[in-house]
Write a protein that holds these residues in place. Structure first.
Motif, PDB file in Angstrom:
ATOM      1  N   ASP A 287       0.813  -1.226   0.000  1.00 23.69           N
ATOM      2  CA  ASP A 287       0.000   0.000   0.000  1.00 23.69           C
ATOM      3  C   ASP A 287       0.841   1.268   0.000  1.00 23.69           C
ATOM      4  OD1 ASP A 287      -2.330  -1.497   0.058  1.00 23.69           O
ATOM      5  OD2 ASP A 287      -2.445  -1.514   2.256  1.00 23.69           O
ATOM      6  N   GLY A 288       2.172   1.116  -0.111  1.00 19.64           N
ATOM      7  CA  GLY A 288       3.039   2.290  -0.108  1.00 19.64           C
ATOM      8  C   GLY A 288       3.207   2.915   1.259  1.00 19.64           C
ATOM      9  N   LYS A 297       6.125   1.504  -3.592  1.00 17.81           N
ATOM     10  CA  LYS A 297       5.546   0.169  -3.614  1.00 17.81           C
ATOM     11  C   LYS A 297       6.609  -0.848  -4.017  1.00 17.81           C
ATOM     12  CE  LYS A 297       0.739   1.462  -4.275  1.00 17.81           C
ATOM     13  NZ  LYS A 297      -0.527   1.149  -4.984  1.00 17.81           N
TER      14      LYS A 297
END
Length: 457
Positions: A287-288, A297
């Protein structure tokens, strides 16, 4: 353990869950293309005093790696340090305290993988004689404390050595004091992977018993036949064990992926360095939201790295790894692939092996796993018989599977002869560890140093 050789040229960002599942699916191959990858570790010691050599000292691990390049191996560097070798026979890498590992190339049959092992052992013994070092084939250092052992200059190991004591009491022993033999095998489809995973996982305690070879700690019997196997029970519960979900209906890539994503991370590899993200979540990374790389990511290589830091009894990457055996001599390096190829690479043998274990329940499988490090072949299966009794039938199944493969060498011999060391163990009812203990209490007179002259390659 895995050694990095730079970021793959084809590496790319993970865009969806399908990119993760594709890592497993890309391993699917028709049976004609199935290969055998054998990995084996050994302890390096000084002839003069049995000390484990450090990386930097004259005649130490660095010099051993450099000298092996005369046989056509190419150096693999981490910064300015040689930490591995690559070549036609696969890769040579270092475990955290300098255990020397060959991760063999994918081979078509066991004749080839055994020849490869012999070639490697000839090479390291040639260099070892020049440098004054020998190589010991056991599952655990028989006489060394943690403090007596060196540390190799690999970034991932520094992170793991720091993290291990936070999640278990024996993780440092796993890293520093153990050696193993492993076999990597292919599958045709998701369903074939699931069948092989289940059989391999259920029968892993049998492999542990047959190859049990670590009965000493710091010079004395430790009360176990495979202390190496026991160590895994208190290393890190998040990434080890018997994986009960493998036996659930519908098990496949999706379920293993969910398990892998829930295992905490160790590191991320960027620009030739390992970033410490120990304990953080790969799901957050997707989800970064990884604190070490905010907004970034993962790459596909980050996921394959993560898969290499999961340590169940059988491990899935783009192939299956059988992980239950202690380190041992050349004959058992060849016997382990013979056992698993015989059971898993012939459909009739695979069905027969599954019939032996398919009715075992969760608690029975776990009780067997828990008891085998101490009891070896005397451990009781969920059916109430000993592993020795089961082992006789399983070896017969493996022999039939190898005979059906008809993998012949130039002399016309098939692969079933490589099972001979295991047949001898079952015929005697004694594990390799039992025999070591008999010698320790008998002819050795409690002198553990005798193990170096008798168990070296």
């Amino acid at each position: 353990m895995t050694t990095h050789i730079g970021q793959p040229k084809s590496d790319r960002r993970i865009e969806s869950r399908d990119d993760l599942l594709a890592v497993f699916a890309k391993g699917e191959k028709p049976a004609a293309e199935w290969r055998i990858g054998t990995e084996h570790e050994k302890f390096v010691y000084r002839h003069a005093d049995h000390r484990a050599p450090s990386y930097d000292e004259p005649g130490g691990i660095r010099d051993l790696l450099n000298a092996l390049t005369r046989f056509g191996w190419s150096p693999v560097m981490e910064g300015d340090k040689i930490i591995a070798l690559s070549g036609p026979d696969g890769a040579i890498s270092l475990e955290p305290a300098g255990q020397f590992e060959l991760s063999g190339a994918p081979r078509s049959n066991i004749h080839e993988t055994c020849t490869e092992a012999g070639r490697h052992l000839m090479q390291v013994k040639t260099i070892g004689d020049e440098l004054g070092v020998g190589f010991l084939g056991l599952g655990m250092w028989p006489d060394k404390t943690r403090e007596e052992l060196p540390r190799m200059p690999k970034g991932r190991y520094a992170i793991m050595l720091n993290y291990m004591p936070k999640v278990g009491t024996l993780g440092l022993d796993m890293m520093l004091r153990t050696s193993t033999i492993q076999v990597n095998l292919d599958y045709a489809s998701e369903a074939d992977m699931a069948r092989k995973f289940r059989v391999g996982l259920a029968l892993q305690p049998l492999a542990t018993a047959l190859f049990a070879n670590s009965p000493f700690t710091e010079g004395k019997p430790n009360g176990f036949l495979s202390f190496r196997s026991h160590i895994w029970s208190d290393t890190d519960p998040d990434r080890t064990g018997m994986l009960p979900f493998v036996f659930e209906d519908g098990f496949g890539y999706e379920r293993y992926l969910d398990y892998a994503l829930d295992v905490p991370m160790y590191f991320v590899y960027r620009d030739g360095k390992y970033l410490d993200v120990a304990g953080q979540s790969f799901r957050d990374f997707l989800d970064g939201r990884l604190p070490a790389l905010p907004g970034e990511k993962p790459l596909v290589s980050d996921f394959t790295d993560h898969l290499s830091t999961i340590f169940p009894e059988v491990r899935l990457k783009s192939f299956l790894e059988m992980r239950g055996a202690d380190g041992g001599p050349w004959s058992r390096i060849c016997a382990l692939p013979a056992l698993w190829v015989g059971l898993l690479y012939d459909s009739g043998a695979l069905d027969a092996a599954w019939d032996e274990v398919k009715h075992w329940g969760l608690s029975g499988r776990q009780e067997l796993r828990d008891s085998v490090p101490k009891l070896g072949l005397a451990a009781k299966t969920p059916d109430g018989e000993t592993l020795l009794d089961l082992g006789r039938r399983v070896l017969a199944i493996a022999e039939a599977g190898l005979n059906a493969r008809a993998g012949l060498n130039a002399s016309g011999d098939n692969e079933s002869g490589f099972l001979d060391p295991l047949r001898e163990i079952v015929a005697s009812g004694r594990t390799p560890a039992d025999r070591l203990l008999e010698r320790y209490r008998g002819e050795w007179g409690g002198d553990i140093s005798r193990i170096y002259e008798e168990e070296s390659f």
